[in-house]
Design a protein around this motif. Structure first.
Motif, PDB file in Angstrom:
ATOM      1  N   GLU A 417       0.844  -1.234  -0.054  1.00  0.00           N
ATOM      2  CA  GLU A 417       0.037   0.164  -0.060  1.00  0.00           C
ATOM      3  C   GLU A 417       0.906   1.293   0.099  1.00  0.00           C
ATOM      4  O   GLU A 417       1.999   1.232   0.524  1.00  0.00           O
ATOM      5  N   GLU A 418       0.266   2.355  -0.542  1.00  0.00           N
ATOM      6  CA  GLU A 418       0.855   3.764  -0.277  1.00  0.00           C
ATOM      7  C   GLU A 418       2.354   3.674  -1.417  1.00  0.00           C
ATOM      8  O   GLU A 418       3.306   4.102  -1.304  1.00  0.00           O
ATOM      9  N   GLU A 419       1.705   3.070  -2.613  1.00  0.00           N
ATOM     10  CA  GLU A 419       2.885   3.209  -3.728  1.00  0.00           C
ATOM     11  C   GLU A 419       4.118   2.162  -3.517  1.00  0.00           C
ATOM     12  O   GLU A 419       5.286   2.484  -4.128  1.00  0.00           O
ATOM     13  N   GLY A 420       4.021   1.645  -2.410  1.00  0.00           N
ATOM     14  CA  GLY A 420       5.414   0.905  -2.226  1.00  0.00           C
ATOM     15  C   GLY A 420       5.496  -0.271  -3.136  1.00  0.00           C
ATOM     16  O   GLY A 420       4.835  -1.070  -3.340  1.00  0.00           O
ATOM     17  N   ILE A 421       6.692  -0.326  -3.814  1.00  0.00           N
ATOM     18  CA  ILE A 421       6.882  -1.546  -4.695  1.00  0.00           C
ATOM     19  C   ILE A 421       8.204  -1.919  -4.361  1.00  0.00           C
ATOM     20  O   ILE A 421       9.204  -1.575  -4.085  1.00  0.00           O
ATOM     21  N   VAL A 422       8.318  -3.366  -4.501  1.00  0.00           N
ATOM     22  CA  VAL A 422       9.410  -4.150  -4.190  1.00  0.00           C
ATOM     23  C   VAL A 422       9.610  -5.125  -5.266  1.00  0.00           C
ATOM     24  O   VAL A 422       8.692  -5.855  -5.646  1.00  0.00           O
ATOM     25  N   GLU A 423      10.716  -5.028  -5.901  1.00  0.00           N
ATOM     26  CA  GLU A 423      11.219  -6.164  -7.053  1.00  0.00           C
ATOM     27  C   GLU A 423      12.056  -7.017  -6.300  1.00  0.00           C
ATOM     28  O   GLU A 423      12.867  -6.827  -5.254  1.00  0.00           O
ATOM     29  N   GLY A 424      11.783  -8.175  -6.687  1.00  0.00           N
ATOM     30  CA  GLY A 424      12.337  -9.438  -5.992  1.00  0.00           C
ATOM     31  C   GLY A 424      12.955 -10.572  -7.310  1.00  0.00           C
ATOM     32  O   GLY A 424      12.509 -10.472  -8.237  1.00  0.00           O
TER      33      GLY A 424
END
Length: 2031
Positions: A417-424
């Motif tokens: 949420e809140e534009e949090g992006i995680v690339e893994g």
């Protein structure tokens, strides 16, 4: 005096009553002596540092009497005294006034304090954060904070982002420091101030704050969030600085500023401010210029000078220099350099290497915004090489290890949420053969200690161990203290899943977050990352091929993990079963059995078997040995796969180790080679004794090949036995030897002689444990000779000098014993005899103490002594031979035989220094002469002899003798005296005498001198004696007298007597006298002895009376009579003679005689003398006249110049000599001279000719005051003809005078300079010369030599100008940066032709410039082969004049090195070539996959035999570009091979071996090796055709390549398969043959189409030119066109030549050579005028400007001015103000607005309108517009006056010129010579020429058209013939036969395919069709445009084939092509 102020109890602002000074202190005072005192404070401002004065000020402020008792204390009750006043009373202090120190405080007080944060808040801000690290040293993380700032600062850089960390630990440059430098945007002074503010983040920097982050904008999303937005909180940089050191110096320069800003923050400065009570958080920013380090004065910071010096060339930068580095930090940085740099490479891995990381096999990356960061770390230490490493070069950081050990990866993305992006990303690290490949992290040791050999059987724990899966990155930067263990979908399942449980321990991962996740201020930990990720609302999606896919992430991960396990996990194969055994070496009985033994294993693609040499790894120590057997735990009975086992090896070398070891197989080193193991074994063998080390503890060292004196001691010797490692040893190494093999050292000394080698000394030494091998000193070596001292190692028991077949070490010293220093001497053989004064030598033989002959080593002065002798010598030179040289002796020896003496010789300094020898000394060489008698004067009568006694003496007075000792006496003082000589060789003495001494005619005593000397002895001085000679009494003289009346004249011997011619001499008297002048009477006897020669008869009587006979005088003065009288008796013979010479009589005539030539040169005197003499009646020259007679002689003649006439009297000839005959300048010819003397006269005629050549003159050349200008390579204007002239200019006809021409060395004349001679007219024609020389003035001298004198030389100054039209080089420009891919297009080549003056030659036909290209050959091949020629491209609109473009030229389709050269055809034979350009044609982009050669169609079956199942073997597939060049050498990938059926519904597909449907092959360097075998019992339908599809997978290519397909036949029956294999081969052969035929016919069709196009173009061109000729009234016949055109061309050229030869007006003024294109020429040559009268008057009007040279630029004008030394007037056009120039379209002045004001008479016209300009029309209009203006030409003066009178009524009237030659100036003035033009011939050629007639241009245009038409007709005929020949060749029987063969082969191929049962669709489009180029059928299509045709041909043929090859040759090339060439260039197979 201090002032005080009180206040009320209410709050108030305190004020000082007096202003404070700089040193004033403010003190707050409370009076608490009494309870009723004022409760408020008083403020006292006080400036003095004195307690007494302070107390007085307090009393005054509070009104306290001075005698009151009270104390002043601090709030701590410390009394203020004189001693502590300065310490306690400071600014702002609060004090009490009390009765006593311990008085109770009656009222409360308030004390002011400052509670700013202590500076430790900043200095120690990072202490906790960094020291709260998780078991790691936090220093790298502190450095990372500084790198974060640099990354942020360089984020806007477009190029390389450079970050440097310099560790300056060189003590010589100052104290240790750490510098972080970047090339970022820099900071202004305000931004630098804000940086120092603690916790001023980029988000709170508002208002007054300005920073490098001001106006913050969140960066756009990028892969892995690599946005460099990581300098965030305003905390980390300052924490890091003061964590590393005690001080920070910030230096920064923004790009837009010229100033460098510098700020220093230091703990020391904070402490100082605290101590001084100053504001802590204040400071100064130094603003300075770059590279200015003058403010650095401390030696502790010397390194700053170099750092600041580097600022010079930087546009912007920031440098952080940390000093006061903590000692433990410095030690860590030094000792763990690799560790912490590795950690930094891990932290910034993706910033350094880009989003994909550091892939080891990745293609070399270009610089991009994701990998342009360059972080370099360097460490400098004193005396050490600097350590420099770039983080990009580190290959062992954890992320690199994770990436490069991973076999596959699983990418996903998490949305929070809140534009949090995680690339893994999750990576799989497979198990390979015997070990896990999961990389180990030193911070998380996950394995057991591998060095424990005893416990190698335990099952290894998971690969990852206890480490979490994910490392976490924030904005691309590692957050080191935060990790994520796992997620639910990737955690190990509780139940068995698709993949084994251990596979979950083989994964690693990384998470990349954006800035929506919070991290700590020092970026060490995430705040809540794991909580947010594991929130139930977090959405996970998989990323596949870059696309986000929403699917079940847990299922996708499990399938991926299973696939990885099956594909990538590898094991070990045990082979060659040997049995089951029990191992008793294992302590655990449970594990002792069963163990299966094997002889070989297959591991990692290698085979290990018994006897193979191996090396271990991770064992202590490392073992080297040979394999004996392999152990695998368990009961097995054959080949089996397992994950590990053990191996038994025998240690090598066995000579040293007799034991075996059993180790895990995993500890075998798989990378080691046999060579390395063998090298180790050799090194181990090197542990055996190798050499001896010899030292000399007591000195007396013996050096190799040393020369020593006899008796010199040697030693003592200390010996050590060393192996190859340099280790000392006493016994043989190895565990099996025990102590028995001790080593001894044997010493031997051997004397070498020619016959034998004798052993002198022999000893053996052993090692005593505490003492080494030792030999005592040797002192008994005295014998001379060559020696060897040998040291040999031997074994203890056997004394053997070899071991294990190898010799034990030894050492040999070769030396020589020579003689010692001299101690005594002997006298050698002496050379006899010894003589007085003669030097002799005494040889000495020196000996040492042992009697050996030796020589002197230093200088000795010998002493020589002998009784009665004086001895001297020169000493002994230091040389090999000892000799006393130059010994001389003096003394008396009494006789010539000599005397004996004893000679004593002493050599000081020797032990035996004296020797006595006996010598015999003889007299020395002659030195003096003694003559007796001793009297100095001797009397001798004339005519007698005299004897002398002579003795020869040496220098000591001894009589001496020697051979050839001749004493000689010579008499001096008279002539003809005798010489006496005597030999004294025997006794040294003798009598000297000789002939009588006789002197003629002495009349009194005569003194003579006798000189005695010894011949051949120059050292003997001569002796002289005086001799008095007395006269004789015999007749000695005759005398003759002539009686002339009373006068007596004595006639002396040989006298000449003058008498008048014709007279008689008489009365001659004769007398005789003796030597004393006594007269001797003439007796009868004496008269008989007297004879005369003028008469035979003598009257004796008269003779006795003393009278001689008369003498008759001759009549001619030329006849002289000689008269001789002789007297002869026994004593003497005398004679007396005289000559009678006739003299002339009285004068009767004069006679003139010219002696020499009568030719007289003008201006010169007559060289011949004219003698005028007076004669008597006999013609004899009268000599009685005197010199006064010259006054009476007169000379006259016409034109005679008497100014130099000289008449002199010649006493010798008694004549008058006339000189100075010279004529005034007059006509040449014969001239008469008249000579008159008294009444007598005579005449002489002379010939007057030109004077002597005095100078040379040019013939037909004008005055050469100015340099003759000539263009380099051109001829002079006329031949050089020179004429010899005298000084008056008369031609001197002097032939054969050599004329030489001299010049400067750099001036070349053609023809070559030759010597010329003048002709009979004195003229020489040197011919016309061509001048070749550098630019500038050159001197040409013409010299002539006449009568060995140089005439005045002619000097011609030649001004050589560069030829602007002579090409000297080609200038080629093109873009050199791009590469040249095959088949591509070359960049545009821009070619220009440069002339001699480096200007571009314009107006060149582009057809003369061509581009040639050929393939580079070997160095042996000089001539290019297969040269391709390109023509110049059409010029575009934006062309540059003089440039020729070669655009869109096709790059060759074959890869290789090519040469390009541009050629300019200067004429038919000479070509000008450019420099050769070397280009490398590289392969183009890959488009297909092709084999080396087209393989045969496989026919396979699924039987057991391997050969029958083999699909392809050793098939090499290569990446090819569209031109079949091997490409993709830098590409790495895979080839996926699968089988498909042409029938898509067919599901029964064959499988490969292993029952797999796909097989992968690695593709490296663009190639792959393929071996495919069909599976046994593979499915598939019998007799069915299938297709092998080879599909390339290349990650680096965006566009997939088309696969290579190969069809094969599948059978279930092996016999049927063999039969079909034969048919398949037949089919392949037919296919290849048909393909070749088709290519040949397609090529032929294309050539026919091209030829038809050429015919059509030629026909169109011919018709177009024919129509143009009709427009010029030229009709052409239908037949014999060429003959008619040739005849017409010849006729037109004759007409053109006739027109050119017609007389027309020309300008004869020499034009200035156009040495540059900026030179237009002289004004006289710029224009032409057709009207003669107008040409004359305009030329006269511009006479002063006609010689002016016009240039385009001032630079060119200045160059001409300099070349001519200012003599040539010039006019540059760029200096003309053009706005005032007249408008050439303006009407005449009498016309205004199209209306005529009056009707003019005389045909007025502007003068400028009569001009025509051959060239440069625009520039010429500018020139003549300025010079002529509005000048008008009109018929006559009356018309001009009328015109002017009318014009001035309406406007200004310009200058008027009339055709009759009059001029009316613009001011109205006319008349006079200055306004009247002279006749044409008076203008001296300075007149405008007439233009060519119009007929000339008409004829020239017709000639040009005819020539073009002729060329077009010839071309049309040629292309027609070529087409006909080619069409005929297609219909030959041979070609018809080939067409028939093609049809038959196609029919046969169809039958074979039917037998094979191949799929029709595939048979038509077989796999081989992929290799065929696309052919165009253009037989029925219209002819395409020319450009399209060329492009088509380019696609079909290579550049070598399509440009100029004949058709037949191309057909042959197609027929001769090898089959392999169909698939590209043949290549060798890879090993």
């Amino acid at each position: 005096m201090a002032a005080a102020a009180g206040g009320s109890r209410a709050p108030r602002r305190l004020a000082l009553l007096t202003p404070r000074g700089n040193g004033d202190r403010t003190v707050f005072l409370f009076d608490r002596r009494r309870e009723q005192a004022d409760p408020d404070e008083k403020v006292l401002s006080y400036g003095k540092d004195n307690y007494r004065a302070f107390r007085s000020a307090v009393c005054q402020a509070f009104g306290i009497p001075s005698d009151d008792t009270f104390v002043i204390t601090t709030t701590n009750r410390k009394e203020i005294t004189e001693d502590n006043f300065s310490e306690l009373v400071h600014d702002g202090v609060t004090l009490y006034l009390l009765q006593s120190v311990d008085q109770m405080l009656l009222l409360a007080t308030k004390e002011r304090i400052d509670f700013l944060p202590h500076y430790d808040t900043l200095v120690k801000s990072g202490m906790y954060e960094y020291y709260a690290s998780e078991g790691q040293n936090p220093l790298p993380f502190a450095l990372a904070e500084l790198i974060d700032n640099s990354l942020s600062a360089t984020s806007q850089n477009t190029g390389i982002r450079s970050i440097q960390i310099k560790l300056l630990f060189d003590d010589s440059q100052g104290k240790p420091a750490v510098a972080v430098i970047d090339n970022g945007s820099g900071m202004t002074s305000k931004q630098l101030n804000n940086w120092a503010v603690y916790r001023l983040s980029k988000f709170t920097r508002q208002g007054d704050f300005e920073s490098d982050h001001s106006g913050y904008v969140r960066p756009l999303p990028v892969p892995r969030s690599l946005n460099s937005d990581i300098s965030y909180f305003g905390v980390g940089g300052k924490q890091a600085v003061f964590f590393v050191g005690q001080s920070a110096r910030m230096i920064s320069k923004p790009a837009a500023s010229q100033d460098v800003h510098e700020l220093v923050l230091s703990k020391e400065d904070f402490e100082k401010k605290e101590k001084n009570k100053e504001a802590i958080y204040t400071g100064f920013i130094r603003n300075r210029k770059p590279s200015d380090s003058t403010h650095i004065t401390s030696d502790d910071e010397r390194f700053l000078h170099n750092l600041i010096l580097e600022e010079r060339d930087k546009e912007s930068f920031t440098a952080v220099i940390i000093t006061g580095v903590q000692p433990d930090h410095m030690q860590y940085l030094k000792n763990y350099f690799h560790l912490w740099t590795r950690q930094l490479a891990h932290i910034y891995h993706y910033y350094i290497h880009g989003p994909k990381g550091n892939e080891a096999n990745a293609v070399t990356k270009e610089i991009s915004p994701f990998n342009n960061i360059d972080i370099q770390i360097s460490m400098f230490e004193k005396g050490k090489v600097p350590k420099i490493i770039n983080l990009r070069e580190i290959k062992d950081d954890m992320q690199t290890l994770y990436i490069n050990t991973a076999a596959d990866s699983f990418e996903f993305k998490a949305h929070v949420e809140e534009e949090g992006i995680v690339e893994g990303i999750i990576r799989y690290h497979p198990f390979l053969y015997d070990k896990e490949t999961y990389p180990d992290d030193p911070c998380f040791p996950s394995r057991l200690n591998d060095d424990d050999d005893d416990d190698c059987l335990l099952v290894e724990k998971g690969a990852r161990g206890k480490r979490p899966i994910f490392e976490c990155f924030w904005n691309g930067r590692l957050i080191p203290y935060t990790t994520v263990e796992d997620f639910d979908w990737c955690a190990p399942p509780k139940k068995r899943g698709l993949a084994p449980i251990e596979c979950y321990n083989r994964i690693s991962g990384a998470l990349f977050t954006n800035d929506k996740f919070q991290v700590s201020t020092n970026k060490l930990t995430f705040m809540d990352l794991e909580l947010k990720l594991k929130d139930k609302n977090t959405l996970f999606t998989r990323i596949f091929n870059g696309q986000e896919q929403r699917m079940k992430i847990d299922r996708e991960f499990a399938l991926w993990l299973k696939d990885c396990h099956e594909k990538y996990d590898k094991q070990i194969k045990f082979t060659v079963f040997k049995g089951i055994t029990v191992r008793s070496d294992i302590s655990s009985k449970r594990m002792q059995s069963p163990w299966t033994m094997y002889a070989a294993i297959e591991w990692d693609g290698k085979t290990y078997k018994t006897g193979q040499l191996v090396k271990t790894t991770k064992t202590h120590p490392i073992f080297y040995g040979s394999i004996e057997k392999f152990y695998l735990y368990g009961d097995h009975d054959g080949d089996i796969f397992a994950t590990g086992g053990e191996v038994q090896i025998a240690l090598e070398p066995q000579a040293l180790y007799a034991e075996t070891k059993i180790i895990p197989i995993s500890k075998l080193d798989r990378t080691v080679s046999d060579k390395v193991v063998k090298k180790y074994i050799e090194d181990e063998m090197a542990r055996l004794p190798d050499k001896l080390s010899v030292t000399w503890p007591e000195g007396d060292e013996l050096l190799p090949n040393e020369t020593r004196f006899a008796g010199t001691p040697i030693g003592a010797l200390r010996i050590e036995i060393l192996n190859k490692k340099g280790e000392a040893m006493q016994k043989l190494p190895g565990t099996s030897h025990g102590g028995s093999k001790k080593l001894l050292v044997e010493l031997k000394v051997i004397l070498h002689s020619p016959t034998e080698n004798k052993e002198i000394i022999s000893h053996i030494s052993q090692h005593g444990g505490k003492w080494p091998y030792w030999f005592k000193k040797m002192e008994n070596l005295q014998k001379l000779g060559n020696y060897s001292l040998k040291l040999q190692v031997v074994l203890n028991e056997s004394n053997a000098d070899t071991y294990a077949g190898r010799p034990l070490p030894s050492k040999v010293f070769k030396f020589t014993i020579v003689e010692g220093k001299p101690e005594k001497f002997l006298v050698g053989l002496l050379e006899l005899p010894f003589r007085i004064g003669v030097p002799f030598s005494i040889p000495l033989e020196l000996q040492d103490e042992f009697g050996h002959a030796t020589h002197l080593t230093n200088h000795i002065r010998p002493i020589l002594e002998a009784s009665g002798l004086t001895l001297k010598h020169e000493g002994i030179p230091v040389a090999a031979k000892c000799v006393i040289k130059g010994v001389t002796a003096k003394g008396c020896v009494n006789s010539c035989q000599g005397k004996n003496f004893n000679l004593k010789i002493t050599l000081p300094g020797l032990k035996e220094d004296t020797q006595v020898i006996k010598i015999r000394l003889q007299p020395g060489p002659p030195c003096q002469l003694k003559v007796k008698p001793d009297s100095e004067i001797l009397k001798i009568e004339n005519g007698t002899a005299f004897p002398f006694q002579v003795e020869v003496l040496d220098e000591s007075g001894n009589i001496t003798a020697q051979p050839d000792l001749i004493v000689h006496c010579k008499f001096l003082g008279a002539s003809d005296l005798p010489v006496y000589s005597v030999d004294c060789s025997n006794g040294g003495t003798n009598i000297l005498t000789g002939p009588v001494i006789h002197v003629q005619n002495i009349k009194k005593d005569q003194i003579l001198k006798a000189r005695f000397e010894v011949l051949n002895c120059i050292n003997v001085s001569p002796v002289e004696k005086i001799i008095k000679l007395l006269p004789s009494s015999h007749v000695a003289r005759l005398q003759v007298l002539s009686m002339n009346g009373q006068k007596v004249l004595q006639i002396k011997h040989q006298d000449e007597i003058s008498c008048v011619a014709g007279q008689v001499m008489n009365k001659l008297v004769f007398q005789m006298y003796d030597e004393a002048e006594r007269e001797v009477p003439i007796t009868a006897a004496a008269a008989e002895k007297i004879k005369v020669n003028w008469t035979p008869k003598i009257d004796r009587e008269l003779l006795m009376q003393g009278l001689l006979p008369d003498v008759k005088v001759p009549t001619s003065v030329k006849d002289v009579r000689y008269c001789l009288i002789t007297y002869l008796d026994e004593h003497v013979s005398l004679e007396s003679a005289f000559t009678v010479r006739p003299v002339p009589d009285e004068p009767k005539h004069i006679k003139c005689k010219l002696k020499g030539s009568n030719t007289l040169q003008m201006g010169e005197e007559l060289q011949s003398e004219i003698d005028v003499m007076i004669t008597d009646q006999f013609g004899n020259h009268v000599q009685t006249v005197t010199s006064a007679c010259v006054n009476s002689l007169g000379v006259s003649g016409p034109g005679l110049d008497k100014s130099n006439l000289k008449i002199t009297w010649q006493e010798s000839t008694q004549t008058m000599k006339v000189k100075g005959i010279r004529y005034k300048p007059c006509l040449l010819g014969s001239k008469e001279l008249c000579f008159a003397w008294r009444e007598f006269s005579d005449f002489i005629r002379v010939n007057l000719v030109a004077g002597s050549p005095a100078k040379l003159q040019f013939v037909d050349w004008p005055e050469l005051e100015k340099p003759v200008a000539v263009i380099n390579g051109r001829e002079l204007q006329r031949p050089l003809i020179v004429q010899l002239c005298d000084q008056w200019g008369n031609p001197s006809p002097e032939p054969n005078v050599k004329i030489s021409l001299t010049k400067s060395n750099n001036l070349k004349l053609v023809p070559s300079n030759q010597q010329h001679k003048t002709d009979d007219a004195g003229r020489a024609n040197l011919g016309v010369f061509s001048i070749h020389a550098p630019r500038g003035e050159h001197i040409l001298q013409i010299k002539a030599s006449y009568n060995k004198a140089m005439l005045d030389c002619l000097v011609m100054t030649i001004n050589v100008l560069p030829d602007p039209e002579k090409p000297v080089c080609l200038n080629v420009k093109y873009d050199k940066s791009p590469s040249f891919p095959a088949g591509g297009t070359f960049p545009d080549f821009m070619v220009s032709v440069l002339s001699e003056n480096d200007t571009i030659i314009k107006n060149i036909n582009p057809a003369r410039i061509s581009m040639k290209m050929w393939e580079a050959q070997s160095s042996r091949v000089r001539t290019p082969i297969d040269v391709t020629t390109f023509s110049c491209s059409k010029v575009k609109d934006d062309k540059e004049d003089g440039f020729f473009y070669f655009r869109d030229k096709v790059v060759p389709e074959r890869v290789g090195t090519y040469m390009i050269q541009f050629t300019f055809a200067m004429d038919k034979t000479n070509m000008l070539n450019s420099e050769q350009i070397i280009i490398e044609v590289v392969p183009n982009d890959p488009v297909r996959l092709l084999p080396d050669s087209l393989p045969a169609t496989p026919a396979v079956s699924n039987v057991r035999a391997l050969t029958s199942r083999t699909l392809v073997k050793d098939l090499y597939l290569h990446l090819m570009d569209e031109y079949n060049n091997h490409t993709g050498l830098d590409l790495v990938g895979r080839i996926i091979t699968k089988i498909k059926s042409p029938n898509e519904e067919d599901i029964e597909i064959p499988q490969f071996q292993g029952k797999v449907s796909t097989v992968e092959f690695p593709l490296e360097s663009g190639s792959a090796e393929i071996n495919l075998v069909l599976a046994e019992d593979s499915p598939g339908r019998d007799s069915t055709e299938y297709i092998l599809v080879f599909e390339p997978r290349l990650p680096a290519l965006k566009k997939p390549l088309e696969p290579y397909c190969l069809s094969f036949m599948f059978y279930n029956d092996s016999k049927k398969q063999q039969l079909m294999a034969t048919l398949t081969r037949e089919k392949d052969q037919l296919s290849k043959s048909i393909d070749l035929y088709r290519k040949m016919f397609d090529t032929t069709n294309q050539l026919v189409a091209e030829m038809k196009c050429q015919v059509k173009e030629a026909e169109t061109r011919e018709a177009l030119l024919k129509n143009e000729l009709k427009k010029h009234q030229i009709e052409l016949p239908q037949t014999n066109t060429l003959q008619y055109v040739d005849s017409l061309l010849k006729k037109k050229m004759l007409e053109q030549e006739g027109v050119m030869k017609q007389p027309r007006r020309t300008c004869t003024l020499p034009n200035y050579p156009k040495g540059s294109q900026d030179i237009l020429g002289k004004i006289a040559h710029l224009a032409q005028i057709e009207d003669n009268e107008a040409a004359k008057v305009i030329s006269w009007h511009l006479a002063s400007d006609m010689d002016c040279v016009v240039t385009l630029t001032t630079e060119a004008a200045r160059s001409i001015f300099d070349e001519t030394q200012g003599r040539q007037q010039v006019l540059p056009l760029d200096s003309i103000y053009k706005k005032t120039l007249p408008d050439w379209t303006r009407p005449l002045p009498h016309m205004r607005n199209g209306r005529t004001f009056f009707r003019p008479i005389g045909n007025p016209v502007f003068a400028r309108d009569l001009l025509t300009f051959p060239d440069n029309v625009e520039h010429c209009q500018t020139v003549f517009g300025m010079l002529l203006g509005d000048t008008i030409i009109i018929d006559n003066l009356d018309a001009a006056n009328h015109y002017r009178k009318e014009v001035v009524k309406i406007t200004h009237c310009p200058t008027l010129l009339t055709r009759e030659g009059d001029r009316i100036r613009s001011n109205g003035k006319f008349g006079g010579l200055q306004n009247k033009a002279p006749p044409m011939d008076k203008l001296r050629g300075m007149v405008f020429g007439a233009p060519m007639p119009k007929l000339y241009s008409t004829i020239s245009g017709q000639i040009d058209l005819l020539q073009q038409y002729r060329a077009a007709v010839i071309k049309f005929d040629n292309v027609n013939k070529d087409l006909d020949l080619h069409l005929q060749s297609l219909n030959t029987p041979e070609m018809q036969k080939k067409k028939q063969e093609l049809a038959e082969q196609e029919k046969s191929l169809k039958l074979v395919k039917q037998k094979l049962g191949m799929t029709p669709a595939l048979s038509d489009k077989g796999a081989e069709s992929l290799l065929q180029p696309i052919m165009l059928d253009i037989s029925d299509t219209p002819i395409p445009p020319k450009r399209m045709r060329r492009d088509t041909v380019k696609k079909l043929y290579s550049s070598e084939e399509w440009i100029s090859s004949p058709a037949k040759q191309q057909q042959q090339q197609v027929l001769q092509m090898a089959p392999s060439e169909l698939n590209g260039t043949p290549r060798k197979r890879k090993a």
